[in-house]
Design an enzyme around this catalytic site. Structure first.
Site, PDB file in Angstrom:
ATOM      1  N   CYS A   1       0.811  -1.228   0.000  1.00  0.00           N
ATOM      2  CA  CYS A   1       0.000   0.000   0.000  1.00  0.00           C
ATOM      3  C   CYS A   1       0.837   1.267   0.000  1.00  0.00           C
ATOM      4  O   CYS A   1       0.296   2.355   0.094  1.00  0.00           O
ATOM      5  CB  CYS A   1      -0.945   0.002   1.196  1.00  0.00           C
ATOM      6  SG  CYS A   1      -0.108   0.264   2.775  1.00  0.00           S
TER       7      CYS A   1
ATOM      8  N   CYS B   1       2.106  -4.537   8.174  1.00  0.00           N
ATOM      9  CA  CYS B   1       1.802  -3.147   7.841  1.00  0.00           C
ATOM     10  C   CYS B   1       0.517  -2.761   8.565  1.00  0.00           C
ATOM     11  O   CYS B   1      -0.474  -3.481   8.528  1.00  0.00           O
ATOM     12  CB  CYS B   1       1.605  -3.008   6.336  1.00  0.00           C
ATOM     13  SG  CYS B   1       0.979  -1.389   5.845  1.00  0.00           S
TER      14      CYS B   1
ATOM     15  N   CYS C   1      13.336  -7.931  11.286  1.00  0.00           N
ATOM     16  CA  CYS C   1      13.852  -8.743  10.191  1.00  0.00           C
ATOM     17  C   CYS C   1      12.756  -8.806   9.133  1.00  0.00           C
ATOM     18  O   CYS C   1      11.724  -9.432   9.328  1.00  0.00           O
ATOM     19  CB  CYS C   1      14.175 -10.128  10.752  1.00  0.00           C
ATOM     20  SG  CYS C   1      14.919 -11.219   9.559  1.00  0.00           S
TER      21      CYS C   1
HETATM   22 ZN   LIG Z   1       0.680  -1.778   3.603  1.00  0.00          ZN
END
Ligand SMILES: [Zn+2]
Length: 107
Positions: free
Chosen positions: A28, A73, A96
């Site tokens: 995104c 995210c 990581c």
């Molecule tokens: Zn995203």
């Protein structure tokens, strides 16, 4: 990148990305990390000691008989990687991250 697999180590071109800039979500385009927080962990995956504020969300992952913290995210929920407690100062965290989950934008 919605699959929670991990790419093979040392395959990401972002590993050798040493320019200044921003690493954004491949799903995104939300900025997630800056080059300032990137370090060479020797693991073969892009590693950071700190994400940008409000960029990521965490989830406990107890697969593989280990307890790890998964990182996603915050906006699109895309899987990014895992966080470990053996990173450098000042945070002591090692994020990581799958190189495939990131896109790099030079500053
Ligand atoms: Zn995203």
């Amino acid at each position: 990148m919605r699959q929670e697999g991990t790419e093979r180590p040392f395959t990401s071109p972002l590993l050798d990305e040493h320019r200044k800039g921003t690493f954004a979500c491949a799903g995104c385009a939300l900025p997630l990390f800056t080059s300032n927080a990137k370090f060479d962990s020797g693991t073969g995956w892009p590693s950071f000691w700190q994400p940008l504020p409000n960029a990521v969300a965490y989830k406990r992952d107890t697969s593989l008989f280990m307890e790890r913290t998964e990182e996603h995210c915050r906006r699109c929920g895309g899987h990014l990687g895992h966080v470990f407690d053996d990173g450098p100062r000042p945070t002591g965290k090692r994020h990581c991250i799958n190189g495939l989950s990131l896109t790099f934008k030079p500053a």
